[in-house]
Design an enzyme around this catalytic site. Structure first.
Site, PDB file in Angstrom:
ATOM      1  N   CYS A  93      37.878  44.437  58.192  1.00  0.00           N
ATOM      2  CA  CYS A  93      38.466  43.420  57.314  1.00  0.00           C
ATOM      3  C   CYS A  93      39.958  43.725  57.236  1.00  0.00           C
ATOM      4  O   CYS A  93      40.334  44.883  57.028  1.00  0.00           O
ATOM      5  CB  CYS A  93      37.832  43.502  55.926  1.00  0.00           C
ATOM      6  SG  CYS A  93      38.544  42.336  54.736  1.00  0.00           S
ATOM      7  N   HIS A 135      31.315  36.661  56.722  1.00  0.00           N
ATOM      8  CA  HIS A 135      32.278  37.600  56.125  1.00  0.00           C
ATOM      9  C   HIS A 135      33.373  36.821  55.382  1.00  0.00           C
ATOM     10  O   HIS A 135      33.695  37.122  54.228  1.00  0.00           O
ATOM     11  CB  HIS A 135      32.883  38.482  57.228  1.00  0.00           C
ATOM     12  CG  HIS A 135      33.959  39.412  56.769  1.00  0.00           C
ATOM     13  ND1 HIS A 135      33.842  40.784  56.816  1.00  0.00           N
ATOM     14  CD2 HIS A 135      35.196  39.176  56.245  1.00  0.00           C
ATOM     15  CE1 HIS A 135      34.950  41.338  56.335  1.00  0.00           C
ATOM     16  NE2 HIS A 135      35.798  40.376  55.986  1.00  0.00           N
ATOM     17  N   GLU A 136      33.949  35.813  56.052  1.00  0.00           N
ATOM     18  CA  GLU A 136      35.048  35.057  55.433  1.00  0.00           C
ATOM     19  C   GLU A 136      34.547  34.228  54.255  1.00  0.00           C
ATOM     20  O   GLU A 136      35.227  34.097  53.241  1.00  0.00           O
ATOM     21  CB  GLU A 136      35.750  34.166  56.461  1.00  0.00           C
ATOM     22  CG  GLU A 136      36.383  34.898  57.637  1.00  0.00           C
ATOM     23  CD  GLU A 136      37.261  36.074  57.248  1.00  0.00           C
ATOM     24  OE1 GLU A 136      37.832  36.076  56.144  1.00  0.00           O
ATOM     25  OE2 GLU A 136      37.362  37.015  58.058  1.00  0.00           O
ATOM     26  N   HIS A 139      34.459  36.093  51.090  1.00  0.00           N
ATOM     27  CA  HIS A 139      35.767  36.277  50.444  1.00  0.00           C
ATOM     28  C   HIS A 139      36.033  35.174  49.401  1.00  0.00           C
ATOM     29  O   HIS A 139      36.726  35.419  48.407  1.00  0.00           O
ATOM     30  CB  HIS A 139      36.897  36.226  51.478  1.00  0.00           C
ATOM     31  CG  HIS A 139      37.219  37.540  52.136  1.00  0.00           C
ATOM     32  ND1 HIS A 139      37.715  38.620  51.445  1.00  0.00           N
ATOM     33  CD2 HIS A 139      37.146  37.938  53.440  1.00  0.00           C
ATOM     34  CE1 HIS A 139      37.932  39.631  52.302  1.00  0.00           C
ATOM     35  NE2 HIS A 139      37.586  39.244  53.508  1.00  0.00           N
TER      36      HIS A 139
HETATM   37 NI    NI Z   1      37.706  40.336  55.254  1.00  0.00          NI
END
Ligand code: NI
Length: 167
Positions: A93, A135-136, A139
């Site tokens: 990340c 993953h994004e 966020h």
């Molecule tokens: Ni990230």
């Protein structure tokens, strides 16, 4: 590689829950362009708005360095419709320079989203693309990849995380 434009672990914006995008204007397009330039300078494959200090619900993925058929995509107001299977693999990340963790994720994802003009799309992705999207997308809800490892592994990492943490 210059990565000083990316908000780092410890910055409170990374734990914010982002707000849906309702205005599809020039400001949104300029922000997406800025995200692409940050992503490129950091040599990454994905970047979410909070990592650029903004709390609108969007992220970008650019896997063109890994897969030449792949086009960079902006995901505005993404919704994970369906996940299938499982994959285990190393993940990084940009908000955690130098930290790579083994993270279990679904192998396949179906995601609907809007583009910068507000038009709706739905795509399916597998493997690395699925991993990057999930993953994004995390966020946007203030969820970080360290939240996906076991409490034991996080304990083992405590010293390194403390060193990485800004602020
Ligand atoms: Ni990230």
């Amino acid at each position: 590689m210059a990565n000083n434009l990316v908000r780092k672990f410890g910055d409170p914006v990374l734990r914010e829950r982002c707000e849906p995008v309702t205005v599809f204007d020039g400001d949104l397009k300029r922000f997406a362009e800025r995200m692409f330039s940050i992503l490129k300078s950091a040599n990454g494959v994905g970047l979410a708005a909070p990592q650029a200090g903004d709390t609108r619900r969007l992220f970008i993925i650019d896997l063109s360095g890994q897969d030449f058929d792949s086009e960079p995509i902006v995901f505005v107001n993404p919704v994970i419709e369906k996940v299938e299977g499982e994959q285990q693999g190393e993940e990084g990340c940009l908000s955690f320079p130098g930290l790579y963790l083994d993270v279990k994720r679904p192998e396949k994802v179906t995601v609907s989203f809007q583009d910068l003009d507000g038009k709706s799309h739905r795509i399916e992705a597998t493997g690395l693309a699925a991993r990057a999207i999930l993953h994004e997308n995390d966020h946007l809800d203030g969820i970080l990849f360290i939240d996906h490892i076991s409490a034991y592994d996080r304990e083992m990492l405590a010293g390194r995380l403390k060193k990485l943490k800004v602020g």
